[in-house]
Design a protein around this motif. Structure first.
Motif, PDB file in Angstrom:
ATOM      1  N   VAL A  13       0.860  -1.195   0.000  1.00 36.96           N
ATOM      2  CA  VAL A  13       0.000   0.000   0.000  1.00 36.96           C
ATOM      3  C   VAL A  13       0.885   1.230   0.000  1.00 36.96           C
ATOM      4  O   VAL A  13       1.615   1.485   0.961  1.00 36.96           O
ATOM      5  CB  VAL A  13      -0.920   0.043   1.242  1.00 36.96           C
ATOM      6  N   VAL A  17       8.662   5.977  -2.967  1.00 42.34           N
ATOM      7  CA  VAL A  17       9.934   5.253  -3.113  1.00 42.34           C
ATOM      8  C   VAL A  17       9.981   4.004  -2.234  1.00 42.34           C
ATOM      9  O   VAL A  17      10.579   2.997  -2.611  1.00 42.34           O
ATOM     10  CB  VAL A  17      11.167   6.141  -2.814  1.00 42.34           C
ATOM     11  N   ALA A  18       9.321   4.046  -1.065  1.00 41.58           N
ATOM     12  CA  ALA A  18       9.366   2.882  -0.165  1.00 41.58           C
ATOM     13  C   ALA A  18       8.572   1.720  -0.761  1.00 41.58           C
ATOM     14  O   ALA A  18       9.068   0.585  -0.814  1.00 41.58           O
ATOM     15  CB  ALA A  18       8.809   3.265   1.206  1.00 41.58           C
ATOM     16  N   SER A  39      -1.692   2.573  -5.209  1.00 41.16           N
ATOM     17  CA  SER A  39      -1.330   3.981  -4.980  1.00 41.16           C
ATOM     18  C   SER A  39      -2.543   4.870  -5.188  1.00 41.16           C
ATOM     19  O   SER A  39      -3.222   4.761  -6.199  1.00 41.16           O
ATOM     20  CB  SER A  39      -0.216   4.403  -5.943  1.00 41.16           C
ATOM     21  N   ASP A  40      -2.790   5.773  -4.273  1.00 42.43           N
ATOM     22  CA  ASP A  40      -3.959   6.646  -4.445  1.00 42.43           C
ATOM     23  C   ASP A  40      -3.662   7.848  -5.339  1.00 42.43           C
ATOM     24  O   ASP A  40      -4.547   8.640  -5.624  1.00 42.43           O
ATOM     25  CB  ASP A  40      -4.543   7.077  -3.090  1.00 42.43           C
ATOM     26  N   GLU A  41      -2.421   7.988  -5.799  1.00 43.73           N
ATOM     27  CA  GLU A  41      -2.118   9.060  -6.752  1.00 43.73           C
ATOM     28  C   GLU A  41      -2.389   8.555  -8.167  1.00 43.73           C
ATOM     29  O   GLU A  41      -2.328   7.347  -8.426  1.00 43.73           O
ATOM     30  CB  GLU A  41      -0.661   9.496  -6.628  1.00 43.73           C
ATOM     31  N   ARG A  48       9.971  12.389  -4.893  1.00 43.58           N
ATOM     32  CA  ARG A  48       9.518  13.728  -4.487  1.00 43.58           C
ATOM     33  C   ARG A  48      10.677  14.715  -4.299  1.00 43.58           C
ATOM     34  O   ARG A  48      10.475  15.924  -4.395  1.00 43.58           O
ATOM     35  CB  ARG A  48       8.768  13.647  -3.140  1.00 43.58           C
ATOM     36  N   LEU A  51      11.137  17.836  -6.350  1.00 44.88           N
ATOM     37  CA  LEU A  51       9.996  18.749  -6.517  1.00 44.88           C
ATOM     38  C   LEU A  51      10.294  20.159  -6.020  1.00 44.88           C
ATOM     39  O   LEU A  51       9.747  21.133  -6.531  1.00 44.88           O
ATOM     40  CB  LEU A  51       8.758  18.214  -5.779  1.00 44.88           C
ATOM     41  N   LYS A  53      13.355  21.376  -5.919  1.00 44.41           N
ATOM     42  CA  LYS A  53      14.685  21.773  -6.434  1.00 44.41           C
ATOM     43  C   LYS A  53      14.630  21.844  -7.962  1.00 44.41           C
ATOM     44  O   LYS A  53      13.996  22.739  -8.509  1.00 44.41           O
ATOM     45  CB  LYS A  53      15.739  20.774  -5.942  1.00 44.41           C
ATOM     46  N   THR A 113       2.598   4.087   3.339  1.00 43.93           N
ATOM     47  CA  THR A 113       1.641   5.168   3.057  1.00 43.93           C
ATOM     48  C   THR A 113       2.252   6.557   3.206  1.00 43.93           C
ATOM     49  O   THR A 113       1.560   7.567   2.988  1.00 43.93           O
ATOM     50  CB  THR A 113       0.405   5.031   3.968  1.00 43.93           C
ATOM     51  N   GLY A 273       9.279   3.338   4.922  1.00 38.55           N
ATOM     52  CA  GLY A 273       9.234   4.733   4.508  1.00 38.55           C
ATOM     53  C   GLY A 273       8.816   5.676   5.623  1.00 38.55           C
ATOM     54  O   GLY A 273       8.923   5.377   6.813  1.00 38.55           O
ATOM     55  N   ALA A 293      16.458   8.145   0.914  1.00 44.15           N
ATOM     56  CA  ALA A 293      17.274   6.924   0.911  1.00 44.15           C
ATOM     57  C   ALA A 293      16.837   5.988   2.036  1.00 44.15           C
ATOM     58  O   ALA A 293      16.816   4.763   1.863  1.00 44.15           O
ATOM     59  CB  ALA A 293      18.753   7.288   1.041  1.00 44.15           C
ATOM     60  N   TYR A 319      21.419  11.956   3.458  1.00 45.80           N
ATOM     61  CA  TYR A 319      20.660  12.702   2.463  1.00 45.80           C
ATOM     62  C   TYR A 319      21.395  13.967   2.066  1.00 45.80           C
ATOM     63  O   TYR A 319      22.279  14.441   2.790  1.00 45.80           O
ATOM     64  CB  TYR A 319      19.245  13.027   2.951  1.00 45.80           C
ATOM     65  N   THR A 320      21.004  14.448   0.905  1.00 46.91           N
ATOM     66  CA  THR A 320      21.602  15.659   0.358  1.00 46.91           C
ATOM     67  C   THR A 320      20.491  16.646   0.090  1.00 46.91           C
ATOM     68  O   THR A 320      19.424  16.267  -0.373  1.00 46.91           O
ATOM     69  CB  THR A 320      22.320  15.331  -0.964  1.00 46.91           C
TER      70      THR A 320
END
Ligand SMILES: Cc1cc2nc3c(=O)[nH]c(=O)nc-3n(C[C@H](O)[C@H](O)[C@H](O)COP(=O)(O)OP(=O)(O)OC[C@H]3O[C@@H](n4cnc5c(N)ncnc54)[C@H](O)[C@@H]3O)c2cc1C
Length: 375
Positions: A13, A17-18, A39-41, A48, A51, A53, A113, A273, A293, A319-320
């Motif tokens: 569900v 990325v997860a 996926s509900d999208e 993401r 988005l 950057k 989720t 995630g 990540a 992370y970066t």
């Protein structure tokens, strides 16, 4: 590889990325049964992090954001249900209800989720969580001159930087004394000076924000501060999406609680995630990490755990972020520190290390790659 379409599926569900990392891992590990990714999208699963950057600045396309191309799901035999919201998880019957798609029995299930915006949206403000949100800000930025970004954490600072790069006059409102407060005051002071250098007006320690006015021009008040803007973006933090898991009776406390291997209080369900709060091997406490990540790493771990494959616990977060014209790399848990040491704070290079109970738990740096580069 041949897949068994008729078998009781492995259900995931969440198509971030997860969730996609979990589906990918199942196939990489040779799992041959049916895999359903819900996926509900409506958009194909995407990353993401760009988005705020490169995507906001118009440097990358929708295609660039995709985690896999459409053919991958077909070739891997992963049933991708888009625009499909999982509404109920019945653990006793091992059934997931998906609005508009009926019910799915499952053997094992991954909850991925993710997160949602924590606070209600200010009137007339944009948020950046989905690709459609980023498109809307990009469109509005074409004609706007003055932008106010509410929230000076990573996301708000990144959005402010991208808008300034696009040529807008930008004011960044933060509740604490400096941008990205979780990095501590010395890193915050260094980042504030970088923000000033790229022309961003940072207002610190602001109180509750109100937005008034109709049409393109808005009045923003925050305590004694009053501003006018034709673009207001809110980035005041995210909260885990846990309703499905909580209603199903899984243990939840600011995230669905899982062990060091992403297994929930139900042995047939793993959580990955941003929705997960996992037993952190280095911190001795449960932690929730809102970074890409780690989200993907938890997806891999969740799939392997439910396949009974051995794997080490989740890595330290790495992370970066791109903000105020620099690339900042972070590893570990700076927000849990009780001590911060500034090792360097030069013009192009800076490095902070973070300790807790006398142990090193995090580092953050600019211009120190490749020593810190990890993701
Ligand atoms: C704008 C932005 C910028 C970011 N920048 C960075 C960065 O620079 N570096 C970094 O490391 N991290 C960054 N992050 C954080 C990173 O993107 C997240 O950690 C990551 O997306 C988490 O992945 P996830 O799969 O757990 O959750 P999500 O990406 O939130 O995906 C979860 C998915 O599940 C869906 N879903 C939820 N409930 C249901 C349901 N009941 N039924 C069906 N579908 C459901 C959601 O709609 C969503 O599509 C950023 C996040 C945002 C929003």
């Amino acid at each position: 590889m041949s897949h068994r379409p008729g078998s009781t599926p492995f259900v995931i569900v969440g198509g971030g990325v997860a969730g996609v990392a979990a589906a990918t891992t199942l196939r990489q590990e040779g799992f041959g049964g049916r895999v359903v990714l819900v996926s509900d999208e409506h958009a194909m699963p995407y990353r993401r992090s760009p988005l705020t950057k490169g995507y906001l600045r118009g440097e990358s396309s929708r295609e660039d954001l995709l985690i896999h191309r459409r053919e991958w799901y077909r070739d891997a035999g992963v049933d991708l249900l888009l625009g499909a919201r999982a509404t109920r998880l019945d653990r006793a019957r091992k059934v997931l209800e998906v609005r508009g798609h009926g019910t799915f029995g499952y053997d094992r299930l991954v909850v991925a989720t993710g997160a949602r915006q924590q606070e209600p949206t200010l009137p007339g403000a944009f948020v950046v969580r989905t690709i459609a949100d980023a498109d809307a800000v990009r469109d509005a930025a074409r004609t706007a001159r003055d932008a106010v970004v509410v929230g000076a954490g990573y996301a708000g600072s990144e959005i402010a930087s991208s808008l300034a790069w696009l040529g807008l006059r930008v004011t960044l409102l933060g509740r604490r004394s400096a941008p990205v407060p979780l990095l501590g005051s010395s890193a915050g002071a260094w980042l504030a000076s970088r923000a000033a250098r790229v022309g961003i007006d940072v207002r610190a320690n602001v109180g509750p924000v109100a937005v008034e006015g109709r049409g393109p021009r808005r009045t923003i008040t925050a305590g004694p501060v009053t501003l006018e803007a034709d673009l207001v973006v809110q980035a005041t933090g995210a909260a885990p999406r846990v309703r499905l898991a909580r209603d199903a009776g899984l243990a939840v406390a600011d995230g669905v609680l899982v062990d060091t291997h992403a297994r929930s209080s139900d042995p047939d369900i793993a959580v990955a995630g941003d929705a997960a709060r996992f037993a952190g091997p280095t911190t001795g406490t449960h932690v929730r990490v809102g970074h890409e990540a780690t989200a993907a790493g938890l997806g891999v771990l969740a799939a392997r755990t439910l396949l009974d494959r051995s794997s080490g616990p989740i890595d330290m977060p790495r992370y970066t972020t791109e903000l105020f014209g620099v690339e900042l790399q972070v590893t570990g848990f700076p927000d849990l520190a009780d001590e911060v040491v500034e090792l360097e704070s030069g013009d192009q290079r800076a490095l902070w290390v973070y300790g807790r109970d006398g142990r090193l738990i995090a580092a953050a740096g600019v211009g120190v790659a490749p020593r810190l580069r990890g993701s």
